[in-house]
Motif scaffolding. Sequence first.
Motif, PDB file in Angstrom:
ATOM      1  N   ALA A 154      40.943  39.343  49.212  1.00  0.00           N
ATOM      2  CA  ALA A 154      41.631  38.052  49.141  1.00  0.00           C
ATOM      3  C   ALA A 154      42.082  37.692  47.731  1.00  0.00           C
ATOM      4  CB  ALA A 154      40.714  36.951  49.675  1.00  0.00           C
ATOM      5  N   ALA A 155      41.568  38.379  46.721  1.00  0.00           N
ATOM      6  CA  ALA A 155      41.905  38.025  45.343  1.00  0.00           C
ATOM      7  C   ALA A 155      43.402  38.189  45.101  1.00  0.00           C
ATOM      8  CB  ALA A 155      41.128  38.901  44.374  1.00  0.00           C
ATOM      9  N   SER A 156      44.017  37.169  44.525  1.00  0.00           N
ATOM     10  CA  SER A 156      45.426  37.266  44.156  1.00  0.00           C
ATOM     11  C   SER A 156      45.614  37.276  42.648  1.00  0.00           C
ATOM     12  CB  SER A 156      46.209  36.098  44.757  1.00  0.00           C
ATOM     13  OG  SER A 156      45.692  34.857  44.279  1.00  0.00           O
ATOM     14  N   LEU A 157      44.611  36.779  41.910  1.00  0.00           N
ATOM     15  CA  LEU A 157      44.712  36.703  40.455  1.00  0.00           C
ATOM     16  C   LEU A 157      43.428  37.268  39.846  1.00  0.00           C
ATOM     17  CD1 LEU A 157      46.244  35.704  37.941  1.00  0.00           C
ATOM     18  CD2 LEU A 157      45.105  33.489  38.241  1.00  0.00           C
ATOM     19  N   ILE A 158      43.556  38.311  39.040  1.00  0.00           N
ATOM     20  CA  ILE A 158      42.414  38.929  38.363  1.00  0.00           C
ATOM     21  C   ILE A 158      42.592  38.734  36.865  1.00  0.00           C
ATOM     22  CG2 ILE A 158      41.116  41.046  37.961  1.00  0.00           C
ATOM     23  CD1 ILE A 158      43.404  41.185  40.835  1.00  0.00           C
ATOM     24  N   CYS A 159      41.563  38.250  36.207  1.00  0.00           N
ATOM     25  CA  CYS A 159      41.640  37.922  34.785  1.00  0.00           C
ATOM     26  C   CYS A 159      40.735  38.864  33.992  1.00  0.00           C
ATOM     27  CB  CYS A 159      41.209  36.470  34.569  1.00  0.00           C
ATOM     28  SG  CYS A 159      41.388  35.889  32.890  1.00  0.00           S
ATOM     29  N   ILE A 160      41.320  39.761  33.199  1.00  0.00           N
ATOM     30  CA  ILE A 160      40.558  40.667  32.345  1.00  0.00           C
ATOM     31  C   ILE A 160      40.394  40.004  30.977  1.00  0.00           C
ATOM     32  CG2 ILE A 160      40.436  42.971  31.332  1.00  0.00           C
ATOM     33  CD1 ILE A 160      42.336  43.944  33.473  1.00  0.00           C
ATOM     34  N   THR A 161      39.164  39.715  30.602  1.00  0.00           N
ATOM     35  CA  THR A 161      38.908  39.013  29.347  1.00  0.00           C
ATOM     36  C   THR A 161      38.081  39.886  28.410  1.00  0.00           C
ATOM     37  OG1 THR A 161      36.869  37.974  30.154  1.00  0.00           O
ATOM     38  CG2 THR A 161      38.919  36.798  30.542  1.00  0.00           C
ATOM     39  N   GLY A 162      38.144  39.557  27.145  1.00  0.00           N
ATOM     40  CA  GLY A 162      37.361  40.293  26.153  1.00  0.00           C
ATOM     41  C   GLY A 162      37.945  40.105  24.769  1.00  0.00           C
ATOM     42  N   LEU A 163      37.199  40.552  23.768  1.00  0.00           N
ATOM     43  CA  LEU A 163      37.654  40.481  22.392  1.00  0.00           C
ATOM     44  C   LEU A 163      38.962  41.230  22.202  1.00  0.00           C
ATOM     45  CD1 LEU A 163      34.419  41.118  20.275  1.00  0.00           C
ATOM     46  CD2 LEU A 163      35.768  39.034  20.309  1.00  0.00           C
ATOM     47  N   SER A 289      52.469  38.038  48.696  1.00  0.00           N
ATOM     48  CA  SER A 289      52.772  39.467  48.541  1.00  0.00           C
ATOM     49  C   SER A 289      52.484  39.968  47.127  1.00  0.00           C
ATOM     50  CB  SER A 289      54.241  39.720  48.871  1.00  0.00           C
ATOM     51  OG  SER A 289      55.074  38.955  48.004  1.00  0.00           O
ATOM     52  N   VAL A 290      52.086  39.074  46.222  1.00  0.00           N
ATOM     53  CA  VAL A 290      51.933  39.426  44.815  1.00  0.00           C
ATOM     54  C   VAL A 290      50.454  39.457  44.426  1.00  0.00           C
ATOM     55  CG1 VAL A 290      52.517  38.807  42.439  1.00  0.00           C
ATOM     56  CG2 VAL A 290      54.138  38.332  44.285  1.00  0.00           C
ATOM     57  N   LYS A 291      50.067  40.520  43.726  1.00  0.00           N
ATOM     58  CA  LYS A 291      48.772  40.608  43.059  1.00  0.00           C
ATOM     59  C   LYS A 291      49.033  40.521  41.553  1.00  0.00           C
ATOM     60  CE  LYS A 291      45.733  41.774  46.430  1.00  0.00           C
ATOM     61  NZ  LYS A 291      44.367  41.259  46.626  1.00  0.00           N
TER      62      LYS A 291
END
Length: 809
Positions: A154-163, A289-291
Amino acid sequence: MNRETAKIESLIEVADQVLAAQPSKPLDLYEKVILRHILAGHPLKTVKALAGNAIGCEQSTIERQIAPKLWQRLGAGVKAKNVRLFLEDEAAKLTLLPPPALGDLPQPPPEAPVAPPLLPKRILHNLPKQPYNKFIGRQTEVTRLLKLLSPNHAASLICITGLGGVGKTSLAIAAARRCLHASCAPEAPPDIPVFDLIIFTTAKQQYLTYSGLQNRRDPHQRDLVRQMLEMLDRNKLLETESSALSFEEQIALIYKVLAAHRTLLIVDNLEVVENKQDISDFLCDLPLSVKSIITTREGISGIPIRLSAMPEADGLSLVQYQASEMGISLRSEESKTLYQLTGGLPIAIDLAVGQLAWGYSMQEVQSRILQPTGHLAQYCFEAALQSIQDRPAYWLLLATALFPEPALRQALVAVAIPDLAGQTAEDAIVQLQTLSLVSQERDSAAGHSRYRIISLTCAYLLAELQTQPEFEQAARQRWVDWYLNFSKTYRAQDPAGWQGQFEGLDQEWENLQAVADSCMEQKDYAAMLQLWQNLKPYFYMVGRGAGCIRYWHIGLAWANWLIEAATERQDWQTAGTVMFFRAWVLVEAGNPNSLAEAGALLERAWTLREHQDLKEQANLARQIGSVQIMQQAFTQAQVWLSQSEAILAQADLDDRKRLECLSHTRYYQGWGYLEAGDLEAAKPYFEAAHEYAQSLGLERLAQIIENSLADIAIAEGELDRAADWLSRGLQIAEANADYRRVALIQHSLAKLAQAQADFTAKQQYATTALKLFEQLGMSLEAERVRALMQLNAAAPVPLKRVQLAAESA
């Protein structure tokens, strides 16, 4: 279909018939496309451009492999320039032959139609190349990211975080390229999501290179919406000119296009866009339709994937790979040095290896990487630090630099802002985690949270601390005070017991040692003395563990500083007490060369005995006697032990404390006679000491004494009794991780096996004991085990053994 096209198609059918008359397969789709364009009069070198997506291979492959094989299959002498004439001649021949009667030819069984090979699909994308030729590590994160990108999730927005420089963009591109390859494949792998459209946009303003920070050339790169429109327009997916539209109309146009395609959208470096709120709103309203994958140093909405420094195995692999790419060779210890230096931050690894490749020495690279005002620090930390300047999160972050090991939450808050409200502190810590400046470690069993920073962050923060001198001075004092209060709870613990009462100290030891180093550097005698007094029982206890040698070095250094400081201040009571402690450490460390120094220290302490109470004087006399036993001055040792007993009789102690001290003295008296070889004289002293220890519930001391009684029983032939004592003692020592006791009991078990003529068991016990003695630094005992291992079957069991007795606090 016009006449020429029909003619070309009929000639292609002729080519198939020519091949059917040979033991050869029919034309495949690649060959048909090539033949169709050649028959149309197009040069071979333009086939790739004309065929577009129908040919999924390079032009060189067409010219050098596919076309030559086709001409060879059709017939000798056939080339691109004469293939049309050849096929027309073949067509004429076919028309002159009368059709065969149905009965003239055998009827072959019907064959299943051959399915034409599937061609690669064309996927529209603008992905940049992978930053590295090979993506190293992060396999867990890649797997999780691909799972989140699946249409079944179900995820449509994934946020990759880090320094900055931790590898957020590299991870996003690596996952996207896997999706691209799967999407292009005729048959996509079932575990990798596929898309029709992959869009990459970036707001990155700077790149870190070996020569420093470089600005991006294109000033429009910050307009992410414009980047998307340009990519869609370039691929002719827009039906109207977007430049004349308002921002809202442009967004609506993008939504319309993306809704018609399975789309992967990557937004890189979101934290630096000027219209961040507009972009955030845009991302939240994207079609189903967008990831979307977002890379940012500041967490936003969506499912987070937080990247920290690479674990050691992956980090070392990246070091070695980058070194190979740069054409340099690194030894394993050099690779480990670089990993530790960079803290596992990929961009720092890349920079360090690159500088080595350009000719800088390892020492110079270390200096450059850790330079707090350098380009690396600026790229990784400066923007994040500016975003929290003078706020609670800023002071908490500065305080973390004082802790060499992860800081307990309560310690961090107390050191940074002691009166900070609970919820405000929680919000500040979450903000630091959101910015990826600290990482949280949960200890579920203890119910604690700790917060860690990488080495590069620490170097930068220590420099930042110097710009805040008032805060630094106050924070360092609160840091010392907190650990003095923390360690105070261990001051009254019994060092003669088991280690369970010291739980929590191991995890804080590096931080405690840093406090001690600071106290000694600042010449804070009162704080250093209090810290040593609080931790002295722990020093006595850790001598039984596998890491005791490390603690011996620390204990000796602390004691040496305190003796000098106490002597300078004429604090003779403290000086004498610490001399006793340092002598005990020297004896326990097991180095025979240290006995003379230990004896000299005890003699100095004896000259200061009037500053001690009678109980401490008795302990001092007993310790002098024990050193003389080890130096084989047995008669003089018994004199000192008798003197210890006499002083103890004059001390004003309750019955329990008096019997406890007397049990130690009786043990040493028995040990002195045992070392001298007088078993008959030793036995009653051990038995009296054992009786006292049992009556007082001193379990560990009772076990030590039973070990000596077991040695005597072995010598006297009471092997069953010795086996009972040793078996019980080994079980208790192992349960309490008392490796010193385990080693000594294994030595005694080897002697028991020698007496039982079980030489296989003797070697097993002796080997285990030797390994532990060497690990614990007990060189005298190690030599005796080696001697036992060399004994032949008929040799008697040696009686002498060094038994380091129960410690006195």
